[in-house]
Write an enzyme that holds these catalytic residues in place. Structure first.
Site: not given
Ligand code: FAD
Length: 346
Positions: A166, A238, A342
């Protein structure tokens, strides 16, 4: 065409559904438009968004928000030699899942496992989106950008973009916001290359024949069962990153869990190189008793505790942040681990 709106309501432009306004909102629909935007003149700060699906607006935005509507999918090159790649150029404003649907329909392999991830193609190259054993970097060839500092078009090969979990060079604080992704060239393939090792994918796909379309269908079904539809309940997927800890720390966590839950209990984890261990944040949040719990307008999603949702549809940013802080504090107290978001806080 460039369209500028002042005091733009952002509620439908972020999947969390935060009811905030942006002082200035600029939407454009061609690569050439970027040359006509006077970046020096824009109200600061400047933020380029895609589908707003990895963002948490914490307040009204006092500067300028940019959004691309560059919308094309074009096959650039296809050779009949097997297994040479099919190069496809896709505009930054294309909804990533529309691209996945197009590829599956064309019988092209490469992005089927990334089906149904919210957001747009431009952000996918910034975020290095991933799911079911595939990351978008695996199929990116070149990312085309506009450099807002030098005011010129540039492009980066995939090897130069520092892709990680990510993560990409675009997120480096030194250059964050400088490059606007205009389009991305992907290398797809007509040669079958199914990736079915993740979860129950194999069992779900094989009876129907292994095609990009079948994999896409199975993944959409799994995702719909697990995650809230953002059109029904706001979220940004998330909320926290999965933490990575040392082996000794993990042993301490495991022996405490065995004492509490029985000697046969196994703490979910992934072993990484150099003796490091990744522990799912969802497991820790659940162990702290947060799964399905509400706090004002916010809640922890009952089927996936890594997801914080705008439960009432009316949650204030403060309620989401308040819940986030309480989760972080309880995970710290129980496991001595600091969770990090995140989701990007704006
Ligand atoms: C229900 C749900 C499930 C999700 N599941 C997954 C998943 O399985 N895997 C996964 O990886 N992610 C997942 N996500 C997170 C999200 O879908 C991705 O991070 C996605 O890439 C965000 O795309 P976006 O267009 O919404 O970008 P935004 O959230 O609008 O922006 C994300 C970042 O990209 C930057 N950006 C956007 N467009 C451009 C551009 N053209 N040029 C330069 N910078 C740009 C923004 O400034 C920001 O820093 C999920 C989110 C939700 C809501």
């Amino acid at each position: 065409m460039i369209k500028t709106t002042y005091y733009q309501d952002m509620t439908r432009l972020n999947t969390f559904g935060m009811k905030v306004k942006a002082r200035c909102f600029v939407e454009y629909d061609s690569v050439a438009d970027l040359v006509d935007i006077e970046f020096e003149e824009l109200a600061r700060p400047v933020l380029h968004i895609g589908g707003g699906s990895n963002l948490l607006f914490t307040d009204d935005f006092k500067g300028t928000i940019l959004h691309s509507k560059i919308n094309f999918i074009e096959i650039l090159e296809e050779s009949s030699d097997c297994p040479s790649p099919v190069l496809v150029s896709v505009g930054a404003g294309v909804v990533f899942d529309d691209f996945c649907a197009w590829a599956a329909k064309e019988g092209l392999w490469g992005v089927e496992n990334l089906s149904y991830i919210p957001g747009e193609v431009g952000a996918s190259a910034v975020q290095n989106i991933g799911a079911y054993g595939v990351e978008v970097k695996d199929v990116i060839r070149t990312v085309y950008c506009y450099d807002t500092v030098e005011e010129e078009f540039v492009n980066f090969d995939v090897e130069d973009l520092g892709y990680g979990y990510r993560d990409s060079a675009f997120k480096d604080p030194e250059i964050k916001g400088r490059y606007i992704v205009t389009h991305v060239v992907f290398a797809l393939s007509r040669t079958p290359q199914p990736k079915l090792d993740y979860g129950h994918l194999k069992a779900a796909v094989e009876p129907n024949g292994v095609t990009p379309e079948a994999i896409r269908k199975a993944i959409i079904k799994i995702r719909k069962e697990k995650l809230p539809e953002t059109s029904v309940m706001g979220s940004a997927g998330s909320f926290f990153k999965n933490p990575v800890i040392g082996a000794e720390h993990f042993e301490r966590i495991e022996s405490a869990a065995k004492a509490e839950l029985g000697q046969d209990y196994k703490v979910p984890h992934y072993d990484l190189p150099d003796g490091l261990v990744k522990v799912p944040a969802a497991w820790m949040i659940e162990q702290c008793g947060w799964k399905g719990r509400r706090s004002g307008g916010a809640a922890v999603w009952e089927k996936q505790p890594l997801v914080i949702v705008n439960y009432t549809g009316e949650a204030f940013p403060e309620e989401i942040i308040g819940l986030e802080r309480r989760i972080v504090a309880s995970v710290k107290a129980k496991f001595d681990i600091e969770l990090h978001p995140e989701v990007e806080h704006i």
